[in-house]
Design a protein around this motif. Structure first.
Motif, PDB file in Angstrom:
ATOM      1  N   LEU A 147       9.491  16.493   2.157  1.00 17.25           N
ATOM      2  CA  LEU A 147       8.449  15.766   2.880  1.00 17.25           C
ATOM      3  C   LEU A 147       7.815  14.692   2.013  1.00 17.25           C
ATOM      4  CD1 LEU A 147       6.747  18.693   4.823  1.00 17.25           C
ATOM      5  CD2 LEU A 147       8.165  16.846   5.775  1.00 17.25           C
ATOM      6  N   VAL A 148       7.626  14.972   0.738  1.00 17.23           N
ATOM      7  CA  VAL A 148       7.080  13.969  -0.177  1.00 17.23           C
ATOM      8  C   VAL A 148       8.065  12.805  -0.304  1.00 17.23           C
ATOM      9  CG1 VAL A 148       6.371  13.523  -2.564  1.00 17.23           C
ATOM     10  CG2 VAL A 148       5.589  15.592  -1.406  1.00 17.23           C
ATOM     11  N   GLU A 149       9.345  13.107  -0.319  1.00 15.92           N
ATOM     12  CA  GLU A 149      10.367  12.050  -0.354  1.00 15.92           C
ATOM     13  C   GLU A 149      10.298  11.194   0.912  1.00 15.92           C
ATOM     14  OE1 GLU A 149      13.602   9.589  -1.137  1.00 15.92           O
ATOM     15  OE2 GLU A 149      12.538  10.894  -2.525  1.00 15.92           O
ATOM     16  N   LYS A 150      10.175  11.827   2.069  1.00 17.58           N
ATOM     17  CA  LYS A 150      10.039  11.079   3.327  1.00 17.58           C
ATOM     18  C   LYS A 150       8.779  10.224   3.306  1.00 17.58           C
ATOM     19  CE  LYS A 150      12.592  14.280   6.262  1.00 17.58           C
ATOM     20  NZ  LYS A 150      12.539  15.211   7.381  1.00 17.58           N
ATOM     21  N   ARG A 151       7.705  10.770   2.739  1.00 13.75           N
ATOM     22  CA  ARG A 151       6.458  10.014   2.617  1.00 13.75           C
ATOM     23  C   ARG A 151       6.683   8.770   1.754  1.00 13.75           C
ATOM     24  NH1 ARG A 151       1.853   8.970  -0.111  1.00 13.75           N
ATOM     25  NH2 ARG A 151      -0.128   9.286   0.989  1.00 13.75           N
ATOM     26  N   ALA A 152       7.421   8.928   0.657  1.00 17.94           N
ATOM     27  CA  ALA A 152       7.699   7.802  -0.234  1.00 17.94           C
ATOM     28  C   ALA A 152       8.466   6.706   0.495  1.00 17.94           C
ATOM     29  CB  ALA A 152       8.472   8.286  -1.462  1.00 17.94           C
ATOM     30  N   GLN A 153       9.396   7.090   1.346  1.00 15.98           N
ATOM     31  CA  GLN A 153      10.148   6.088   2.108  1.00 15.98           C
ATOM     32  C   GLN A 153       9.228   5.332   3.069  1.00 15.98           C
ATOM     33  OE1 GLN A 153      13.233   5.246   1.232  1.00 15.98           O
ATOM     34  NE2 GLN A 153      12.982   6.822  -0.331  1.00 15.98           N
ATOM     35  N   LEU A 154       8.312   6.047   3.691  1.00 14.96           N
ATOM     36  CA  LEU A 154       7.343   5.390   4.576  1.00 14.96           C
ATOM     37  C   LEU A 154       6.398   4.481   3.790  1.00 14.96           C
ATOM     38  CD1 LEU A 154       6.447   8.313   6.996  1.00 14.96           C
ATOM     39  CD2 LEU A 154       7.663   6.199   7.571  1.00 14.96           C
ATOM     40  N   VAL A 155       6.014   4.923   2.600  1.00 12.27           N
ATOM     41  CA  VAL A 155       5.150   4.118   1.739  1.00 12.27           C
ATOM     42  C   VAL A 155       5.845   2.807   1.382  1.00 12.27           C
ATOM     43  CG1 VAL A 155       4.219   4.019  -0.616  1.00 12.27           C
ATOM     44  CG2 VAL A 155       3.745   6.000   0.822  1.00 12.27           C
ATOM     45  N   LEU A 156       7.139   2.860   1.108  1.00 10.56           N
ATOM     46  CA  LEU A 156       7.870   1.634   0.801  1.00 10.56           C
ATOM     47  C   LEU A 156       7.880   0.677   1.989  1.00 10.56           C
ATOM     48  CD1 LEU A 156      10.868   3.000  -1.292  1.00 10.56           C
ATOM     49  CD2 LEU A 156       8.952   1.594  -2.097  1.00 10.56           C
ATOM     50  N   ARG A 157       8.048   1.218   3.175  1.00 12.78           N
ATOM     51  CA  ARG A 157       8.008   0.374   4.378  1.00 12.78           C
ATOM     52  C   ARG A 157       6.615  -0.227   4.562  1.00 12.78           C
ATOM     53  NH1 ARG A 157      10.279   3.973   9.024  1.00 12.78           N
ATOM     54  NH2 ARG A 157       9.531   2.223  10.258  1.00 12.78           N
ATOM     55  N   LEU A 158       5.598   0.583   4.328  1.00 15.95           N
ATOM     56  CA  LEU A 158       4.218   0.105   4.427  1.00 15.95           C
ATOM     57  C   LEU A 158       3.957  -0.990   3.398  1.00 15.95           C
ATOM     58  CD1 LEU A 158       1.321   0.332   5.546  1.00 15.95           C
ATOM     59  CD2 LEU A 158       0.944   2.145   3.864  1.00 15.95           C
ATOM     60  N   SER A 159       4.460  -0.800   2.190  1.00 14.58           N
ATOM     61  CA  SER A 159       4.283  -1.784   1.128  1.00 14.58           C
ATOM     62  C   SER A 159       4.878  -3.131   1.519  1.00 14.58           C
ATOM     63  CB  SER A 159       4.935  -1.273  -0.158  1.00 14.58           C
ATOM     64  OG  SER A 159       4.819  -2.218  -1.193  1.00 14.58           O
ATOM     65  N   GLU A 160       6.066  -3.100   2.095  1.00 14.74           N
ATOM     66  CA  GLU A 160       6.702  -4.347   2.544  1.00 14.74           C
ATOM     67  C   GLU A 160       5.835  -5.051   3.583  1.00 14.74           C
ATOM     68  OE1 GLU A 160      10.696  -3.627   3.905  1.00 14.74           O
ATOM     69  OE2 GLU A 160      11.268  -2.670   2.025  1.00 14.74           O
ATOM     70  N   ALA A 161       5.322  -4.298   4.543  1.00 11.87           N
ATOM     71  CA  ALA A 161       4.479  -4.887   5.588  1.00 11.87           C
ATOM     72  C   ALA A 161       3.188  -5.445   4.998  1.00 11.87           C
ATOM     73  CB  ALA A 161       4.173  -3.846   6.663  1.00 11.87           C
ATOM     74  N   LYS A 162       2.574  -4.702   4.090  1.00 11.14           N
ATOM     75  CA  LYS A 162       1.335  -5.160   3.466  1.00 11.14           C
ATOM     76  C   LYS A 162       1.573  -6.405   2.618  1.00 11.14           C
ATOM     77  CE  LYS A 162      -1.557  -1.901   1.909  1.00 11.14           C
ATOM     78  NZ  LYS A 162      -2.012  -0.666   1.215  1.00 11.14           N
ATOM     79  N   ASN A 163       2.690  -6.447   1.920  1.00  9.99           N
ATOM     80  CA  ASN A 163       2.993  -7.609   1.090  1.00  9.99           C
ATOM     81  C   ASN A 163       3.175  -8.865   1.927  1.00  9.99           C
ATOM     82  OD1 ASN A 163       2.831  -6.253  -1.371  1.00  9.99           O
ATOM     83  ND2 ASN A 163       4.962  -5.636  -1.282  1.00  9.99           N
ATOM     84  N   LYS A 164       3.759  -8.729   3.092  1.00 10.86           N
ATOM     85  CA  LYS A 164       3.933  -9.880   3.980  1.00 10.86           C
ATOM     86  C   LYS A 164       2.589 -10.420   4.445  1.00 10.86           C
ATOM     87  CE  LYS A 164       8.516  -8.654   5.609  1.00 10.86           C
ATOM     88  NZ  LYS A 164       9.337  -8.154   6.711  1.00 10.86           N
ATOM     89  N   LEU A 165       1.581  -9.559   4.490  1.00  7.72           N
ATOM     90  CA  LEU A 165       0.241  -9.963   4.894  1.00  7.72           C
ATOM     91  C   LEU A 165      -0.649 -10.305   3.696  1.00  7.72           C
ATOM     92  CD1 LEU A 165      -0.370  -7.261   7.646  1.00  7.72           C
ATOM     93  CD2 LEU A 165       0.191  -9.679   7.990  1.00  7.72           C
ATOM     94  N   GLY A 166      -0.070 -10.251   2.498  1.00 11.80           N
ATOM     95  CA  GLY A 166      -0.828 -10.573   1.295  1.00 11.80           C
ATOM     96  C   GLY A 166      -1.804  -9.482   0.870  1.00 11.80           C
ATOM     97  N   MET A 167      -1.553  -8.264   1.291  1.00  7.00           N
ATOM     98  CA  MET A 167      -2.444  -7.148   0.968  1.00  7.00           C
ATOM     99  C   MET A 167      -1.946  -6.411  -0.272  1.00  7.00           C
ATOM    100  SD  MET A 167      -2.886  -5.673   4.867  1.00  7.00           S
ATOM    101  CE  MET A 167      -4.008  -4.353   4.408  1.00  7.00           C
ATOM    102  N   ASP A 168      -2.884  -5.790  -0.993  1.00  7.54           N
ATOM    103  CA  ASP A 168      -2.535  -4.976  -2.147  1.00  7.54           C
ATOM    104  C   ASP A 168      -1.957  -3.644  -1.696  1.00  7.54           C
ATOM    105  OD1 ASP A 168      -3.450  -6.816  -4.041  1.00  7.54           O
ATOM    106  OD2 ASP A 168      -5.475  -5.983  -4.028  1.00  7.54           O
TER     107      ASP A 168
END
Length: 93
Positions: A23-44
Motif C-alpha cells: 500500500l505504501v508503494e501504491k501511495r508512492a505511485q500516486l504521489v508521483l502522479r500528484l507531483s507531476e500535476a502540481k509541477n505543471k501548475l507551478g506548485m511545490d
C-alpha cells in the motif's frame, strides 16, 4: 497459548506487513502522479499543512487506539520517503 497459535499470529502479522508495504508503494505511485500535476501548475511538492491535516484526520478516525503523536510518528517517515521519491524522479538520469 501454544506455540502453534503464536506462529500462526506471527504469520498473519508478516502478511499484513507485506500488505502495508504494498500500500505504501501504491501511495508512492500516486504521489508521483500528484507531483507531476502540481509541477505543471507551478506548485511545490512539499505541503506541511496537508501533512498535518492528514495526521489530524487519521487521528479523528483512529483515536482511541493511537494518539495523534503516534500517528505522526508512523506517517511522517512515509511523507519524508514520498518527498524523496519525488525529488529522485526529478534528478537527471
Amino acid at each position: 497459548m501454544n506455540s502453534e497459535v503464536i506462529q500462526s499470529l506471527r504469520s498473519d502479522i508478516d502478511k499484513l506487513d507485506r500488505e502495508l508495504l504494498e500500500l505504501v508503494e501504491k501511495r508512492a505511485q500516486l504521489v508521483l502522479r500528484l507531483s507531476e500535476a502540481k509541477n505543471k501548475l507551478g506548485m511545490d511538492d512539499y505541503d506541511p499543512a496537508r501533512e498535518q491535516a492528514i495526521i489530524e484526520s487519521l487521528y479523528q478516525e483512529f483515536s482511541p487506539t493511537f494518539t495523534q503523536q503516534e500517528i505522526g510518528t508512523i506517517f511522517k517517515p512515509i511523507f519524508k520517503a514520498s518527498l524523496r521519491v519525488q525529488q529522485d524522479k526529478k534528478k537527471p538520469a
